[in-house]
Design a protein around this motif. Structure first.
Motif, PDB file in Angstrom:
ATOM      1  N   ARG A  80       0.837  -1.206   0.000  1.00 32.52           N
ATOM      2  CA  ARG A  80       0.000   0.000   0.000  1.00 32.52           C
ATOM      3  C   ARG A  80       0.865   1.246   0.000  1.00 32.52           C
ATOM      4  O   ARG A  80       1.870   1.321   0.688  1.00 32.52           O
ATOM      5  N   GLY A  81       0.428   2.241  -0.766  1.00 34.77           N
ATOM      6  CA  GLY A  81       1.193   3.484  -0.853  1.00 34.77           C
ATOM      7  C   GLY A  81       0.292   4.693  -0.816  1.00 34.77           C
ATOM      8  O   GLY A  81      -0.764   4.666  -0.181  1.00 34.77           O
ATOM      9  N   PRO A  82       0.693   5.746  -1.509  1.00 35.59           N
ATOM     10  CA  PRO A  82      -0.013   7.017  -1.374  1.00 35.59           C
ATOM     11  C   PRO A  82      -1.354   7.093  -2.101  1.00 35.59           C
ATOM     12  O   PRO A  82      -2.164   7.954  -1.781  1.00 35.59           O
ATOM     13  N   TYR A  83      -1.600   6.231  -3.073  1.00 34.34           N
ATOM     14  CA  TYR A  83      -2.825   6.388  -3.882  1.00 34.34           C
ATOM     15  C   TYR A  83      -3.996   5.614  -3.289  1.00 34.34           C
ATOM     16  O   TYR A  83      -3.800   4.524  -2.727  1.00 34.34           O
ATOM     17  N   PRO A  84      -5.220   6.155  -3.417  1.00 36.14           N
ATOM     18  CA  PRO A  84      -6.394   5.431  -2.901  1.00 36.14           C
ATOM     19  C   PRO A  84      -6.525   4.066  -3.582  1.00 36.14           C
ATOM     20  O   PRO A  84      -6.305   3.956  -4.799  1.00 36.14           O
ATOM     21  N   LEU A  85      -6.899   3.069  -2.803  1.00 33.14           N
ATOM     22  CA  LEU A  85      -7.067   1.728  -3.378  1.00 33.14           C
ATOM     23  C   LEU A  85      -8.090   1.751  -4.513  1.00 33.14           C
ATOM     24  O   LEU A  85      -7.957   1.020  -5.490  1.00 33.14           O
ATOM     25  N   GLU A  86      -9.106   2.617  -4.386  1.00 31.09           N
ATOM     26  CA  GLU A  86     -10.142   2.716  -5.431  1.00 31.09           C
ATOM     27  C   GLU A  86      -9.511   2.973  -6.795  1.00 31.09           C
ATOM     28  O   GLU A  86      -9.924   2.399  -7.805  1.00 31.09           O
ATOM     29  N   ASP A  87      -8.492   3.855  -6.828  1.00 32.25           N
ATOM     30  CA  ASP A  87      -7.873   4.230  -8.112  1.00 32.25           C
ATOM     31  C   ASP A  87      -7.085   3.050  -8.692  1.00 32.25           C
ATOM     32  O   ASP A  87      -7.167   2.745  -9.879  1.00 32.25           O
ATOM     33  N   THR A  88      -6.306   2.405  -7.836  1.00 33.79           N
ATOM     34  CA  THR A  88      -5.496   1.270  -8.312  1.00 33.79           C
ATOM     35  C   THR A  88      -6.412   0.142  -8.804  1.00 33.79           C
ATOM     36  O   THR A  88      -6.181  -0.434  -9.872  1.00 33.79           O
ATOM     37  N   PHE A  89      -7.453  -0.127  -8.043  1.00 34.20           N
ATOM     38  CA  PHE A  89      -8.350  -1.234  -8.410  1.00 34.20           C
ATOM     39  C   PHE A  89      -9.121  -0.898  -9.695  1.00 34.20           C
ATOM     40  O   PHE A  89      -9.380  -1.789 -10.514  1.00 34.20           O
ATOM     41  N   ALA A  90      -9.489   0.380  -9.867  1.00 33.83           N
ATOM     42  CA  ALA A  90     -10.174   0.765 -11.113  1.00 33.83           C
ATOM     43  C   ALA A  90      -9.235   0.529 -12.300  1.00 33.83           C
ATOM     44  O   ALA A  90      -9.653   0.051 -13.364  1.00 33.83           O
ATOM     45  N   ALA A  91      -7.954   0.834 -12.113  1.00 30.79           N
ATOM     46  CA  ALA A  91      -6.980   0.598 -13.181  1.00 30.79           C
ATOM     47  C   ALA A  91      -6.830  -0.908 -13.441  1.00 30.79           C
ATOM     48  O   ALA A  91      -6.757  -1.348 -14.598  1.00 30.79           O
ATOM     49  N   PHE A  92      -6.792  -1.697 -12.368  1.00 30.26           N
ATOM     50  CA  PHE A  92      -6.714  -3.163 -12.537  1.00 30.26           C
ATOM     51  C   PHE A  92      -7.918  -3.661 -13.353  1.00 30.26           C
ATOM     52  O   PHE A  92      -7.773  -4.487 -14.256  1.00 30.26           O
ATOM     53  N   GLU A  93      -9.099  -3.146 -13.020  1.00 29.52           N
ATOM     54  CA  GLU A  93     -10.307  -3.594 -13.740  1.00 29.52           C
ATOM     55  C   GLU A  93     -10.238  -3.182 -15.213  1.00 29.52           C
ATOM     56  O   GLU A  93     -10.660  -3.938 -16.091  1.00 29.52           O
ATOM     57  N   GLN A  94      -9.708  -2.009 -15.471  1.00 31.31           N
ATOM     58  CA  GLN A  94      -9.552  -1.577 -16.875  1.00 31.31           C
ATOM     59  C   GLN A  94      -8.599  -2.527 -17.608  1.00 31.31           C
ATOM     60  O   GLN A  94      -8.885  -2.985 -18.725  1.00 31.31           O
ATOM     61  N   LEU A  95      -7.474  -2.834 -16.961  1.00 31.56           N
ATOM     62  CA  LEU A  95      -6.487  -3.735 -17.582  1.00 31.56           C
ATOM     63  C   LEU A  95      -7.093  -5.112 -17.838  1.00 31.56           C
ATOM     64  O   LEU A  95      -6.811  -5.765 -18.843  1.00 31.56           O
ATOM     65  N   ARG A  96      -7.946  -5.533 -16.906  1.00 33.44           N
ATOM     66  CA  ARG A  96      -8.594  -6.840 -17.062  1.00 33.44           C
ATOM     67  C   ARG A  96      -9.569  -6.801 -18.247  1.00 33.44           C
ATOM     68  O   ARG A  96      -9.593  -7.716 -19.064  1.00 33.44           O
ATOM     69  N   ALA A  97     -10.339  -5.729 -18.337  1.00 27.69           N
ATOM     70  CA  ALA A  97     -11.308  -5.604 -19.445  1.00 27.69           C
ATOM     71  C   ALA A  97     -10.573  -5.585 -20.789  1.00 27.69           C
ATOM     72  O   ALA A  97     -11.090  -6.078 -21.794  1.00 27.69           O
ATOM     73  N   GLU A  98      -9.364  -5.035 -20.792  1.00 32.27           N
ATOM     74  CA  GLU A  98      -8.585  -4.963 -22.036  1.00 32.27           C
ATOM     75  C   GLU A  98      -7.808  -6.258 -22.313  1.00 32.27           C
ATOM     76  O   GLU A  98      -7.113  -6.349 -23.319  1.00 32.27           O
ATOM     77  N   GLY A  99      -7.879  -7.199 -21.394  1.00 33.01           N
ATOM     78  CA  GLY A  99      -7.190  -8.482 -21.592  1.00 33.01           C
ATOM     79  C   GLY A  99      -5.690  -8.414 -21.311  1.00 33.01           C
ATOM     80  O   GLY A  99      -4.956  -9.373 -21.580  1.00 33.01           O
ATOM     81  N   LYS A 100      -5.220  -7.302 -20.736  1.00 29.12           N
ATOM     82  CA  LYS A 100      -3.779  -7.190 -20.450  1.00 29.12           C
ATOM     83  C   LYS A 100      -3.405  -7.923 -19.167  1.00 29.12           C
ATOM     84  O   LYS A 100      -2.244  -8.265 -18.965  1.00 29.12           O
ATOM     85  N   ILE A 101      -4.378  -8.073 -18.282  1.00 31.77           N
ATOM     86  CA  ILE A 101      -4.173  -8.933 -17.105  1.00 31.77           C
ATOM     87  C   ILE A 101      -5.398  -9.843 -16.989  1.00 31.77           C
ATOM     88  O   ILE A 101      -6.504  -9.438 -17.338  1.00 31.77           O
ATOM     89  N   LEU A 102      -5.166 -11.075 -16.523  1.00 32.40           N
ATOM     90  CA  LEU A 102      -6.292 -12.003 -16.429  1.00 32.40           C
ATOM     91  C   LEU A 102      -6.900 -12.000 -15.028  1.00 32.40           C
ATOM     92  O   LEU A 102      -8.041 -12.427 -14.851  1.00 32.40           O
ATOM     93  N   SER A 103      -6.137 -11.520 -14.044  1.00 33.22           N
ATOM     94  CA  SER A 103      -6.657 -11.381 -12.685  1.00 33.22           C
ATOM     95  C   SER A 103      -5.749 -10.387 -11.958  1.00 33.22           C
ATOM     96  O   SER A 103      -4.692 -10.008 -12.466  1.00 33.22           O
TER      97      SER A 103
END
Ligand SMILES: NC(=O)c1ccc[n+]([C@@H]2O[C@H](COP(=O)([O-])OP(=O)(O)OC[C@H]3O[C@@H](n4cnc5c(N)ncnc54)[C@H](OP(=O)(O)O)[C@@H]3O)[C@@H](O)[C@H]2O)c1
Length: 280
Positions: free
Chosen positions: A112-135
């Protein structure tokens, strides 16, 4: 090599995987060969991070998985200082380029660092929707962090929590493992050999490991690794840049310890600060 469900995902992953922290300090050819030997032996869970060698570890992994991408379960991590909404996406794209692949099997917030978890997780979900990460998952999260994360994304999203776990550091047994088991999150234990501080053969615990190893024609490190994956939610990722070490570590996948042996190890490496989990 035995495989286990990776948290809530439909994927299965090798019980004993391969870490890569400081792998760039070994001779490159030896490091690449060690990772490839691990793949041959079914240690397909390969853990890396943009942090390791400032990207050099990811480049070594790229060489090891060249032509074998589909065999690997590839995990990398974003540094907390890069884990903003936009920064997470660009950090992932840099990792993909260094790894010479178009997807990660799992992407983690390193801590955990300075950015809200909401922002990091939203980025993870975007990456998942784009198929760049599977989980995606988290690392170094304690129970209060996990609760917070769970409130943000709900059930079935956090694939794993990667945390420190070795015989002399069992703190996650108090709260983190039970929380992850309850919520179906895989627990990936890192530094299973204490990052180079494995119990010596003359220590009390070391003697117990040796006794048990002898019975199974195994080694103390294999016994330790097996203890660390004794519950179904647990996985481990020892790092080895030498082929013979990789071979030894893979051997732990074949080992079976009795409840009596597990209890002896439990007693030899006391948990401290509260009750242990039941042995199995
Ligand atoms: N999420 C996090 O914050 C975090 C933190 C730490 C680690 N990790 C991950 O977990 C991985 C493992 O942890 P770690 O690298 O800290 O330490 P570790 O796996 O506990 O220990 C690595 C050391 O053990 C040696 N070794 C491995 N197998 C051996 C064997 N069979 N016999 C003798 N020595 C052996 C390695 O030597 P050689 O290299 O010479 O073979 C290396 O010096 C990391 O590489 C990384 O991927 C994650």
């Amino acid at each position: 090599m035995e495989r286990r469900h990776f948290g809530p995902t439909p994927r299965e992953v090798a019980l004993i995987g391969q870490g890569t922290w400081y792998i760039e300090t070994a001779k490159r050819a030896s490091a690449v060969a060690a990772l490839r030997r691990g793949l041959d032996l079914g240690m397909t869970h390969i853990d890396t991070a943009e942090l390791y060698g400032s990207g050099a570890a990811e480049e070594i992994v790229a060489e090891a998985i060249a032509g074998r991408r589909d065999e690997a379960f590839l995990v990398s991590k974003v540094l907390p200082q890069n884990a903003s909404r936009r920064g997470t996406v660009t950090a992932c794209e840099r990792s993909l380029a260094r790894l010479r692949t178009n997807r990660l099997d799992c992407y983690l917030l390193h801590w955990r660092g300075p950015y809200p978890l909401e922002d990091t997780f939203a980025a993870f979900e975007q990456l998942r929707a784009e198929g760049k990460i599977l989980s995606w998952g988290v690392s170094n999260f304690d129970v209060s962090d996990l609760e917070e994360a769970h409130k943000i994304v709900g059930a079935g999203r956090i694939a794993c929590n990667q945390v420190l776990y070795h015989l002399q550091e069992r703190a996650i047994e108090h709260g983190v493992i039970p929380w992850c088991e309850k919520h179906g999150v895989a627990v990936v234990g890192y530094s299973p050999f204490g990052h180079g501080d494995f119990p010596g053969p003359r220590s009390t615990g070391g003697r117990v490991l040796q006794d048990i190893a002898k019975v199974h024609d195994a080694t103390p490190r294999q016994v330790a690794l097996r203890f660390l994956v004794r519950r179904p939610a647990l996985l481990t990722i020892p790092k080895a840049s030498k082929g013979e070490h990789v071979g030894e570590n893979a051997g732990a996948g074949e080992l079976r310890l009795s409840e009596v042996e597990l209890a002896r190890i439990d007693a030899a490496f006391p948990l401290g600060g509260g009750r242990s989990l039941p042995i199995l």
